[in-house]
Design an enzyme around this catalytic site. Structure first.
Site, PDB file in Angstrom:
ATOM      1  N   VAL A 125       0.862  -1.181   0.000  1.00  0.00           N
ATOM      2  CA  VAL A 125       0.000   0.000   0.000  1.00  0.00           C
ATOM      3  C   VAL A 125       0.900   1.233   0.000  1.00  0.00           C
ATOM      4  O   VAL A 125       1.794   1.346   0.835  1.00  0.00           O
ATOM      5  CB  VAL A 125      -0.918  -0.013   1.248  1.00  0.00           C
ATOM      6  CG1 VAL A 125      -1.728   1.256   1.342  1.00  0.00           C
ATOM      7  CG2 VAL A 125      -1.821  -1.243   1.240  1.00  0.00           C
ATOM      8  N   CYS A 126       0.686   2.141  -0.935  1.00  0.00           N
ATOM      9  CA  CYS A 126       1.487   3.363  -1.027  1.00  0.00           C
ATOM     10  C   CYS A 126       1.324   4.215   0.230  1.00  0.00           C
ATOM     11  O   CYS A 126       0.200   4.547   0.620  1.00  0.00           O
ATOM     12  CB  CYS A 126       1.060   4.163  -2.251  1.00  0.00           C
ATOM     13  SG  CYS A 126       1.889   5.770  -2.374  1.00  0.00           S
ATOM     14  N   VAL A 127       2.433   4.568   0.847  1.00  0.00           N
ATOM     15  CA  VAL A 127       2.385   5.281   2.123  1.00  0.00           C
ATOM     16  C   VAL A 127       1.726   6.654   1.998  1.00  0.00           C
ATOM     17  O   VAL A 127       0.903   7.024   2.839  1.00  0.00           O
ATOM     18  CB  VAL A 127       3.789   5.389   2.769  1.00  0.00           C
ATOM     19  CG1 VAL A 127       4.755   6.199   1.922  1.00  0.00           C
ATOM     20  CG2 VAL A 127       3.705   5.952   4.176  1.00  0.00           C
TER      21      VAL A 127
END
Length: 130
Positions: A77-79
């Site tokens: 998941v992209c931070v």
């Protein structure tokens, strides 16, 4: 063939997550490797454990988590997108002084470098959603 997959849409707002899931499942069943599934933009909503669909509906988050467990998939998941949408893992919870975390089992939060690496290492990078 080695695939990397990007999911850009949320689990219940667009068919992209369902289609990506079916693609990954079919690729794995066909003997291909899926090195990483990267959730970006609204796609990060696939990684919250707080999703509670009605009993007669599919639980997309659980589907991803189960597939990851069965095949040792790397669900990233992209931070930055996650922080904007309130998706927090224990590390981000501590770093940002939040009182809880909500990352689903099988998912992890990391940066865009994971997407770049996947694009370089995979034979094909397949994107689902806008």
């Amino acid at each position: 063939m080695k695939f990397a997959v990007v999911v850009n849409e949320g689990p219940y707002t667009h068919q992209a997550s369902d289609t990506a899931f079916q693609f990954v499942k079919a690729a794995l069943d066909g003997g291909h490797e899926v090195m990483r599934v990267f959730f970006y933009h609204d796609g990060v909503n696939n990684g919250t454990r707080l999703t509670t669909p009605p009993q007669d509906d599919r639980n997309i988050v659980n589907r991803w988590a189960e597939l990851a467990s069965q095949h040792e998939l790397d669900l990233v998941v992209c931070v930055a997108a996650a922080q904007r949408r309130g998706i927090v893992d224990p590390d981000e919870q501590k770093r940002n002084s939040k009182d809880a975390n909500n990352i689903a089992d099988g998912f992890r939060i990391s940066g865009l470098g994971q997407l770049i690496e996947a694009g370089i290492q995979a034979d094909r990078l397949v994107s689902f959603g806008d």
